[in-house]
Design a protein around this motif. Sequence first.
Motif, PDB file in Angstrom:
ATOM      1  N   SER A 177       0.829  -1.206   0.000  1.00 29.22           N
ATOM      2  CA  SER A 177       0.000   0.000   0.000  1.00 29.22           C
ATOM      3  C   SER A 177       0.864   1.257   0.000  1.00 29.22           C
ATOM      4  CB  SER A 177      -0.915   0.007   1.223  1.00 29.22           C
ATOM      5  OG  SER A 177      -1.567   1.257   1.363  1.00 29.22           O
ATOM      6  N   GLN A 178       0.497   2.219  -0.834  1.00 27.86           N
ATOM      7  CA  GLN A 178       1.208   3.499  -0.850  1.00 27.86           C
ATOM      8  C   GLN A 178       0.901   4.341   0.372  1.00 27.86           C
ATOM      9  OE1 GLN A 178      -1.353   2.762  -2.768  1.00 27.86           O
ATOM     10  NE2 GLN A 178      -2.662   4.529  -3.167  1.00 27.86           N
ATOM     11  N   PHE A 179      -0.101   3.894   1.173  1.00 31.13           N
ATOM     12  CA  PHE A 179      -0.471   4.634   2.365  1.00 31.13           C
ATOM     13  C   PHE A 179       0.316   4.187   3.595  1.00 31.13           C
ATOM     14  CE2 PHE A 179      -4.579   4.611  -0.095  1.00 31.13           C
ATOM     15  CZ  PHE A 179      -4.426   5.893  -0.575  1.00 31.13           C
ATOM     16  N   HIS A 180       1.106   3.128   3.484  1.00 28.40           N
ATOM     17  CA  HIS A 180       1.915   2.697   4.618  1.00 28.40           C
ATOM     18  C   HIS A 180       2.978   3.742   4.948  1.00 28.40           C
ATOM     19  CE1 HIS A 180      -0.037  -0.993   4.963  1.00 28.40           C
ATOM     20  NE2 HIS A 180       0.946  -1.861   4.798  1.00 28.40           N
ATOM     21  N   SER A 181       3.259   3.905   6.215  1.00 33.11           N
ATOM     22  CA  SER A 181       4.380   4.752   6.617  1.00 33.11           C
ATOM     23  C   SER A 181       5.673   4.059   6.192  1.00 33.11           C
ATOM     24  CB  SER A 181       4.379   4.955   8.128  1.00 33.11           C
ATOM     25  OG  SER A 181       3.245   5.689   8.538  1.00 33.11           O
ATOM     26  N   GLY A 182       6.490   4.777   5.420  1.00 33.01           N
ATOM     27  CA  GLY A 182       7.718   4.202   4.884  1.00 33.01           C
ATOM     28  C   GLY A 182       7.582   3.733   3.451  1.00 33.01           C
ATOM     29  N   ALA A 183       6.371   3.840   2.875  1.00 30.92           N
ATOM     30  CA  ALA A 183       6.159   3.376   1.502  1.00 30.92           C
ATOM     31  C   ALA A 183       7.024   4.148   0.505  1.00 30.92           C
ATOM     32  CB  ALA A 183       4.680   3.504   1.125  1.00 30.92           C
ATOM     33  N   ALA A 184       7.147   5.458   0.715  1.00 29.65           N
ATOM     34  CA  ALA A 184       7.969   6.263  -0.191  1.00 29.65           C
ATOM     35  C   ALA A 184       9.434   5.833  -0.113  1.00 29.65           C
ATOM     36  CB  ALA A 184       7.831   7.742   0.153  1.00 29.65           C
ATOM     37  N   GLN A 185       9.905   5.525   1.077  1.00 22.96           N
ATOM     38  CA  GLN A 185      11.288   5.085   1.252  1.00 22.96           C
ATOM     39  C   GLN A 185      11.526   3.760   0.530  1.00 22.96           C
ATOM     40  OE1 GLN A 185      12.407   4.708   5.361  1.00 22.96           O
ATOM     41  NE2 GLN A 185      14.331   3.656   4.905  1.00 22.96           N
ATOM     42  N   LEU A 186      10.602   2.812   0.670  1.00 27.50           N
ATOM     43  CA  LEU A 186      10.749   1.523  -0.005  1.00 27.50           C
ATOM     44  C   LEU A 186      10.669   1.682  -1.516  1.00 27.50           C
ATOM     45  CD1 LEU A 186      10.963  -1.510  -0.128  1.00 27.50           C
ATOM     46  CD2 LEU A 186       8.520  -1.679   0.406  1.00 27.50           C
ATOM     47  N   ALA A 187       9.768   2.536  -2.000  1.00 32.52           N
ATOM     48  CA  ALA A 187       9.645   2.751  -3.445  1.00 32.52           C
ATOM     49  C   ALA A 187      10.931   3.331  -4.020  1.00 32.52           C
ATOM     50  CB  ALA A 187       8.463   3.677  -3.732  1.00 32.52           C
ATOM     51  N   ARG A 188      11.543   4.283  -3.323  1.00 36.75           N
ATOM     52  CA  ARG A 188      12.804   4.858  -3.793  1.00 36.75           C
ATOM     53  C   ARG A 188      13.910   3.812  -3.802  1.00 36.75           C
ATOM     54  NH1 ARG A 188      11.260   9.245  -0.441  1.00 36.75           N
ATOM     55  NH2 ARG A 188      12.652   8.461   1.188  1.00 36.75           N
ATOM     56  N   HIS A 189      13.989   3.032  -2.725  1.00 38.43           N
ATOM     57  CA  HIS A 189      15.028   2.013  -2.622  1.00 38.43           C
ATOM     58  C   HIS A 189      14.879   0.976  -3.740  1.00 38.43           C
ATOM     59  CE1 HIS A 189      18.030  -0.447  -0.532  1.00 38.43           C
ATOM     60  NE2 HIS A 189      17.238  -1.498  -0.758  1.00 38.43           N
ATOM     61  N   ALA A 190      13.636   0.526  -3.977  1.00 38.60           N
ATOM     62  CA  ALA A 190      13.394  -0.461  -5.023  1.00 38.60           C
ATOM     63  C   ALA A 190      13.675   0.101  -6.411  1.00 38.60           C
ATOM     64  CB  ALA A 190      11.953  -0.959  -4.934  1.00 38.60           C
ATOM     65  N   SER A 191      13.325   1.372  -6.635  1.00 42.82           N
ATOM     66  CA  SER A 191      13.597   2.005  -7.935  1.00 42.82           C
ATOM     67  C   SER A 191      15.097   2.101  -8.193  1.00 42.82           C
ATOM     68  CB  SER A 191      12.967   3.396  -7.983  1.00 42.82           C
ATOM     69  OG  SER A 191      11.558   3.316  -7.883  1.00 42.82           O
ATOM     70  N   ASN A 192      15.854   2.457  -7.166  1.00 42.54           N
ATOM     71  CA  ASN A 192      17.310   2.530  -7.316  1.00 42.54           C
ATOM     72  C   ASN A 192      17.898   1.154  -7.628  1.00 42.54           C
ATOM     73  OD1 ASN A 192      17.311   5.282  -6.777  1.00 42.54           O
ATOM     74  ND2 ASN A 192      17.651   5.002  -4.578  1.00 42.54           N
ATOM     75  N   ARG A 193      17.385   0.128  -6.947  1.00 45.20           N
ATOM     76  CA  ARG A 193      17.860  -1.232  -7.198  1.00 45.20           C
ATOM     77  C   ARG A 193      17.513  -1.676  -8.614  1.00 45.20           C
ATOM     78  NH1 ARG A 193      21.269  -4.173  -3.641  1.00 45.20           N
ATOM     79  NH2 ARG A 193      20.960  -3.352  -1.543  1.00 45.20           N
ATOM     80  N   ALA A 194      16.303  -1.378  -9.065  1.00 45.35           N
ATOM     81  CA  ALA A 194      15.894  -1.763 -10.410  1.00 45.35           C
ATOM     82  C   ALA A 194      16.749  -1.070 -11.465  1.00 45.35           C
ATOM     83  CB  ALA A 194      14.417  -1.422 -10.616  1.00 45.35           C
ATOM     84  N   ARG A 195      17.033   0.216 -11.262  1.00 41.11           N
ATOM     85  CA  ARG A 195      17.865   0.941 -12.207  1.00 41.11           C
ATOM     86  C   ARG A 195      19.287   0.382 -12.231  1.00 41.11           C
ATOM     87  NH1 ARG A 195      17.306   5.408 -10.127  1.00 41.11           N
ATOM     88  NH2 ARG A 195      19.295   5.625  -9.035  1.00 41.11           N
ATOM     89  N   ARG A 196      19.814   0.083 -11.042  1.00 39.07           N
ATOM     90  CA  ARG A 196      21.156  -0.478 -10.956  1.00 39.07           C
ATOM     91  C   ARG A 196      21.225  -1.857 -11.616  1.00 39.07           C
ATOM     92  NH1 ARG A 196      23.137  -0.800  -4.987  1.00 39.07           N
ATOM     93  NH2 ARG A 196      22.311   1.327  -5.153  1.00 39.07           N
ATOM     94  N   ASN A 197      20.217  -2.677 -11.402  1.00 41.17           N
ATOM     95  CA  ASN A 197      20.193  -3.997 -12.022  1.00 41.17           C
ATOM     96  C   ASN A 197      20.093  -3.898 -13.539  1.00 41.17           C
ATOM     97  OD1 ASN A 197      20.260  -5.138  -9.476  1.00 41.17           O
ATOM     98  ND2 ASN A 197      18.054  -5.464  -9.370  1.00 41.17           N
ATOM     99  N   SER A 198      19.320  -2.925 -14.016  1.00 43.02           N
ATOM    100  CA  SER A 198      19.191  -2.723 -15.452  1.00 43.02           C
ATOM    101  C   SER A 198      20.520  -2.295 -16.077  1.00 43.02           C
ATOM    102  CB  SER A 198      18.105  -1.676 -15.735  1.00 43.02           C
ATOM    103  OG  SER A 198      17.992  -1.423 -17.096  1.00 43.02           O
ATOM    104  N   GLU A 199      21.232  -1.408 -15.365  1.00 43.48           N
ATOM    105  CA  GLU A 199      22.536  -0.965 -15.891  1.00 43.48           C
ATOM    106  C   GLU A 199      23.539  -2.111 -15.928  1.00 43.48           C
ATOM    107  OE1 GLU A 199      23.542   2.126 -13.204  1.00 43.48           O
ATOM    108  OE2 GLU A 199      22.223   3.632 -14.135  1.00 43.48           O
ATOM    109  N   VAL A 200      23.522  -2.957 -14.901  1.00 41.66           N
ATOM    110  CA  VAL A 200      24.423  -4.107 -14.872  1.00 41.66           C
ATOM    111  C   VAL A 200      24.094  -5.056 -16.007  1.00 41.66           C
ATOM    112  CG1 VAL A 200      25.074  -6.159 -13.548  1.00 41.66           C
ATOM    113  CG2 VAL A 200      24.885  -3.954 -12.413  1.00 41.66           C
TER     114      VAL A 200
END
Length: 208
Positions: A177-200
């Motif tokens: 849920s985007q309404f969870h406290s910490g959801a924005a932090q997890l979304a940013r972390h996952a986006s960074n990981r996805a971008r890094r994996n794509s570059e690799v």
Amino acid sequence: MPLRWQEVAVPLVVIIFLLALKHVPATAGLPLSRAAGVVAFGYAAFLALRLVQGEDALEIDGWSELRPAMVEYFACYGAAALSLVLMSAVIVIGSTRAVDPTQMIAAFAASVLLGAGAFGIAVGGLFTKVRWNNSRLEHRTAFGRETRIVWSDVRSVRPNWRGITIATADRQSITFSQFHSGAAQLARHASNRARRNSEVATKAFATL
């Protein structure tokens, strides 16, 4: 996390729809203006609680964990309470005096929809558990089903009507849920990981 367009459009559409029904002969006798007022009040409370939603996850023994926000508790228990009130009114008033069938049907339908909404919020948000560390992401549903995703397998992070979905190349996915406290932090972390994996992956393909 900033408001998404759905969070603005849905209540506005509901209010406009209720006001438009006032001009339909079959539903003109229903207290639709009051219903629109309740929706407007509920949306104002939603916005107030949304503004105080926590951006950071809860840190427990090396894990970062999402937790339900006040807006989810308000939506779940508020909808459940209103559903109970409407159903009680249908049962009590309907058994003691003659009431317009259209009003009874409308109250019953509203009670069922509110109850279903409260159940969905509880199952999809309040009683789920999402946590992550430097190596993996874990999700446990309200029914005990667990899903684990290794960060190196993450390929995409995308919003949808249920929240935010983190997916891997082998079609594993976790939605929270985007309404969870910490959801924005997890979304940013996952986006960074996805971008890094794509570059690799791109660099590995280029060296072949």
